[in-house]
Write a protein that holds these residues in place. Structure first.
Motif: not given
Length: 416
Positions: A99-121
């Motif tokens: 759980a600790s590793k998932v929690e640590k990864a959550t914010p950056i994975l969201i930011d990573f995906n949001v950045l990619s979405r905006e770049l596709y757009k």
């Protein structure tokens, strides 16, 4: 500063890297063992998914995996085998499922995906080439209360990170999808997600890059990589020798084998996924994941794609009809309106190999063992979603610029 860059691998990660390196003024060459028309980048579900911030290695997955190993049609299947790389990967996977590793990864994975979405757009509006892109969100459809509770728990975590998420009743889902009959108890609706038609995008991206002078070498397998000091001096393929200032390793599931030639250990296993295209009208307009079955449904440009499964069974492209039929069965189970639609299974099914790291996070960055090599692989089920963001960051690394995101969690030299 303009650099001569060779990219090994012509999937979405390789092409995205080529795109942003070309944009930064570099001379770019892409080499691939295929003919640039097959593989995971062509048969995936086309999701751009800020909603997918929970890595594959998560609490409880080991228990589920052991149970699913007894079922050849299960959503997640690991084929046991006496292979040292596989056994080391399994051990690292088990250590990472915390759980600790998932929690640590959550914010950056969201930011990573949001950045990619905006770049596709941004890419779609650049005028370089047109492609199918829609932001209609993603429905996580469930048939049991237990699955609904699990999905809503993820949804609530996403809300804390700033994503818009709703818990919908069957009637509310029906108002969004009036032309289909869904056999569900409800759905968690992520407004953050978008979707595309991958095979068309790949074809058009390659056409654009070729028109701008990017060189493509198809059906060329990298046989060896020569080192001088701590830099790559030469890439030897089955057809020629290539010399460059910088090398990008974006060879997907084959990256581990190639990196071994450099003395670099990046644990990877190929995760096979399958997809079926239905050309007949289905009435489906919003992408969905059928939670219990782990099947993805995408309304693409002119057809609907049903895909799924994660099969860790080594590098092979054999179609397992049991797993394909499981996808078709799940589609008809959730969508009652599909009963009258012929779901071609074995004959039309395709598969692709997704490179999976033990902790579910990609490898993006330079290894300390080779100063002119940038590694970009291990994206698992998020390869399509993270393509442009990875490509942009690869370009920033090679151009010695500050990266758009903090990439520490994705460093190729990290320990498990």
């Amino acid at each position: 500063m303009s650099k001569n860059v060779v990219i090994i691998g012509g999937g979405i990660i390789g092409l995205s890297s080529a795109y942003y390196l070309y944009k930064s003024g570099c001379k770019v060459t892409v080499v691939d063992k295929s003919n640039f028309s097959s593989g995971a980048s062509y048969v995936n579900s086309g999701y751009i998914t800020p909603s997918h911030f929970v890595p594959l290695s998560q609490p409880g997955i080991i228990t589920k995996g052991l149970k699913w190993m007894l079922n050849p049609a299960s959503p997640f299947y690991v084929k046991p085998r006496l292979d040292m790389d596989f056994l080391k990967w399994v051990y690292a996977f088990k250590k990472s499922a915390k759980a600790s590793k998932v929690e640590k990864a959550t914010p950056i994975l969201i930011d990573f995906n949001v950045l990619s979405r905006e770049l596709y757009k941004e890419m779609n509006g650049s005028g370089d080439f047109d492609f199918h892109y829609e932001r209609k969100g993603l429905l996580m459809c469930y048939q049991s209360d237990k699955a609904g509770e699990e999905e809503w728990k993820v949804g609530q975590r996403a809300i804390k990170e700033g994503l818009k998420v709703e818990n919908l009743s069957p009637s509310e889902v029906k108002s969004l999808e009036p032309n289909v009959d869904l056999n569900i108890k409800g759905a968690i609706y992520f407004h953050s997600d978008a979707h595309m038609t991958p095979n068309d995008f790949m074809k058009d991206m390659i056409k654009f890059l070729k028109s701008e002078g990017v060189a493509f070498f198809a059906n060329e397998e990298v046989l060896d990589i020569e080192i001088a000091g701590n830099s790559i001096s030469k890439i030897i393929t089955n057809k020629q020798e290539l010399i460059a200032d910088e090398i990008v390793m974006a060879a997907g599931s084959w990256s581990q084998k190639l990196s071994k030639k450099l003395g670099i250990k990046i644990p990877l296993q190929a995760g096979k996924g399958y997809s079926i295209n239905v050309e007949e009208p289905t009435g489906i307009t919003i992408p969905a994941i059928l939670s219990e079955a782990k099947v993805a449904v995408t309304p693409m440009d002119g057809f609907t794609r049903f895909g799924g499964t994660m099969e860790i069974a080594g590098i092979n492209n054999a179609i397992n009809p049991v797993r394909v039929n499981a996808i078709a069965k799940a589609a008809k189970n959730y969508y009652s309106s599909l009963d009258d639609i012929k779901l071609e299974t074995l004959n039309s099914a395709k598969c692709g190999l997704r490179p999976c790291s033990p902790d579910g996070l990609p490898y993006v960055g330079k290894s300390s063992k080779c100063k002119n090599l940038t590694i970009a692989t291990g994206h698992a089920m998020m390869g399509w979603s993270l393509g442009p963001a990875t490509g942009k960051i690869v370009s920033e690394i090679i151009q010695d610029k500050k990266t758009s995101l903090d990439m520490d969690l994705f460093h190729p030299d990290r320990r498990f």
